[in-house]
Design a protein around this motif. Sequence first.
Motif, PDB file in Angstrom:
ATOM      1  N   TYR A 108       6.819  10.735  -7.407  1.00 24.29           N
ATOM      2  CA  TYR A 108       6.105  11.930  -7.845  1.00 24.29           C
ATOM      3  C   TYR A 108       4.994  11.633  -8.843  1.00 24.29           C
ATOM      4  O   TYR A 108       4.260  12.540  -9.241  1.00 24.29           O
ATOM      5  N   ARG A 109       4.845  10.381  -9.259  1.00 23.64           N
ATOM      6  CA  ARG A 109       3.778  10.048 -10.208  1.00 23.64           C
ATOM      7  C   ARG A 109       2.396  10.291  -9.620  1.00 23.64           C
ATOM      8  O   ARG A 109       1.445  10.538 -10.343  1.00 23.64           O
ATOM      9  N   GLY A 110       2.280  10.211  -8.285  1.00 21.15           N
ATOM     10  CA  GLY A 110       0.992  10.433  -7.649  1.00 21.15           C
ATOM     11  C   GLY A 110       0.761  11.859  -7.219  1.00 21.15           C
ATOM     12  O   GLY A 110      -0.207  12.143  -6.533  1.00 21.15           O
ATOM     13  N   LEU A 150       3.006  15.913  -6.378  1.00 15.93           N
ATOM     14  CA  LEU A 150       4.263  16.432  -5.839  1.00 15.93           C
ATOM     15  C   LEU A 150       4.214  16.656  -4.341  1.00 15.93           C
ATOM     16  O   LEU A 150       5.216  16.466  -3.649  1.00 15.93           O
ATOM     17  N   GLY A 151       3.056  17.039  -3.800  1.00 15.43           N
ATOM     18  CA  GLY A 151       2.993  17.533  -2.429  1.00 15.43           C
ATOM     19  C   GLY A 151       3.491  16.580  -1.366  1.00 15.43           C
ATOM     20  O   GLY A 151       4.552  16.774  -0.768  1.00 15.43           O
ATOM     21  N   ALA A 152       2.735  15.518  -1.080  1.00 14.40           N
ATOM     22  CA  ALA A 152       3.087  14.612   0.011  1.00 14.40           C
ATOM     23  C   ALA A 152       4.411  13.887  -0.220  1.00 14.40           C
ATOM     24  O   ALA A 152       5.240  13.808   0.692  1.00 14.40           O
ATOM     25  N   PRO A 153       4.694  13.345  -1.417  1.00 23.03           N
ATOM     26  CA  PRO A 153       5.988  12.685  -1.615  1.00 23.03           C
ATOM     27  C   PRO A 153       7.177  13.617  -1.402  1.00 23.03           C
ATOM     28  O   PRO A 153       8.168  13.229  -0.784  1.00 23.03           O
ATOM     29  N   LEU A 154       7.093  14.856  -1.900  1.00 26.15           N
ATOM     30  CA  LEU A 154       8.202  15.780  -1.713  1.00 26.15           C
ATOM     31  C   LEU A 154       8.383  16.123  -0.239  1.00 26.15           C
ATOM     32  O   LEU A 154       9.512  16.291   0.239  1.00 26.15           O
ATOM     33  N   ALA A 155       7.280  16.199   0.503  1.00 18.96           N
ATOM     34  CA  ALA A 155       7.389  16.462   1.938  1.00 18.96           C
ATOM     35  C   ALA A 155       8.093  15.313   2.649  1.00 18.96           C
ATOM     36  O   ALA A 155       8.947  15.526   3.518  1.00 18.96           O
ATOM     37  N   VAL A 156       7.756  14.069   2.290  1.00 16.81           N
ATOM     38  CA  VAL A 156       8.405  12.913   2.907  1.00 16.81           C
ATOM     39  C   VAL A 156       9.884  12.878   2.563  1.00 16.81           C
ATOM     40  O   VAL A 156      10.736  12.617   3.427  1.00 16.81           O
ATOM     41  N   ALA A 176       0.833  -1.202   0.000  1.00 16.50           N
ATOM     42  CA  ALA A 176       0.000   0.000   0.000  1.00 16.50           C
ATOM     43  C   ALA A 176       0.868   1.252   0.000  1.00 16.50           C
ATOM     44  O   ALA A 176       2.010   1.244   0.468  1.00 16.50           O
ATOM     45  N   ARG A 177       0.306   2.356  -0.516  1.00 12.85           N
ATOM     46  CA  ARG A 177       0.928   3.673  -0.546  1.00 12.85           C
ATOM     47  C   ARG A 177       2.360   3.615  -1.083  1.00 12.85           C
ATOM     48  O   ARG A 177       3.321   4.013  -0.421  1.00 12.85           O
ATOM     49  N   PRO A 178       2.554   3.117  -2.309  1.00 13.31           N
ATOM     50  CA  PRO A 178       3.912   3.011  -2.850  1.00 13.31           C
ATOM     51  C   PRO A 178       4.579   4.362  -3.047  1.00 13.31           C
ATOM     52  O   PRO A 178       5.795   4.474  -2.920  1.00 13.31           O
ATOM     53  N   GLY A 179       3.787   5.409  -3.360  1.00 16.34           N
ATOM     54  CA  GLY A 179       4.390   6.720  -3.569  1.00 16.34           C
ATOM     55  C   GLY A 179       5.103   7.235  -2.335  1.00 16.34           C
ATOM     56  O   GLY A 179       6.240   7.703  -2.403  1.00 16.34           O
TER      57      GLY A 179
END
Length: 322
Positions: free
Chosen positions: A214-216, A218-224, A151-154
């Motif tokens: 980033y395919r899903g 920019l916001g949450a992945p870049l924050a992580v 789950a949640r691969p991004g």
Amino acid sequence: MNATLLAVALSLVSAGAYAAAAVAQSRLAGRTDPSTGVLRLLGRGAWWSAVGLNAAGALLHVAALNFGPLTLVQPLGALTLVVAVPLGARAAGRRVGRTEWRGTALTLLGLGALLLTAGGSAPHETLSLPEALGVGAATMAVVAGLGRPGARPGLRHAAASGIISGVASALTQTLTVAVTDHSGGPLFSWRLLTVALFVSAFAMGGLLLSQTAYRGGLGAPLAVVTLANPVAAAAIGLALLGERLQGGPVSLVLALLGTAAAVRGVVLLSRAQARNTDPAVLPEASVPGDQVPSRVVIGSPRRADTAPPAGVPEPLPAHASG
């Protein structure tokens, strides 16, 4: 200009380059089919533009690591998200929102507190060969665990990207300090060769993992990525490279408060960007028949007589993330 100010200045410019690269990667990922292989990406000019921006940011980051410790340079990487906010807003043709301004202010406030507590002396300690091998093996194990299907691969790929990039920065500092050391030691050794191989592999791995994340959106992945990177690097600096916070217990409290403020700011920024760029995030009071907001609008608005019945959710457009 003393070493601390030079490290901060180089880190600021590096954050700008990384932010531009993140926006470019996000736009490219939104226009790329998930099944597209790496070889096909290599034939796209947009891919090489992102690679060039990442390379510029990396070179500036390496230079900053030569003048400042990891506990000073790495937290400034959070400015990547701060800079990406106006860049992403401009690319989407909108204004920066109130939540984004709040997130920016909290992030800057937290970073200011961290700068007051970070040790300002230039780095001088390096990882030994056993330490470098241990760090490299542990990093690969963590990244392999995060890269497993689930789950949640991004977000998992983003965490892996941040960790592997932070470790690459710590290893880069070892390489930089060892190469610029004027004590007369050997320039080429198994230790430096091993560290250089790890740096090359981890830098490329971090780039590919972030592109996938980033395919899903920019916001949450870049924050992580932004949060995981300094945590991984600072852990190595404090545990293995002899770095310390200056000021005693008071500085520790200030550092914790600054970290909390920066984390809160980054979370606000990530939520705001996810709301503005992710077509899967819909307002609660959307009117039936309205089209889902998208960065690229394809086709014409839905006609009123084709609106879905009340209580039935409207399907997302196939190319809404473009």
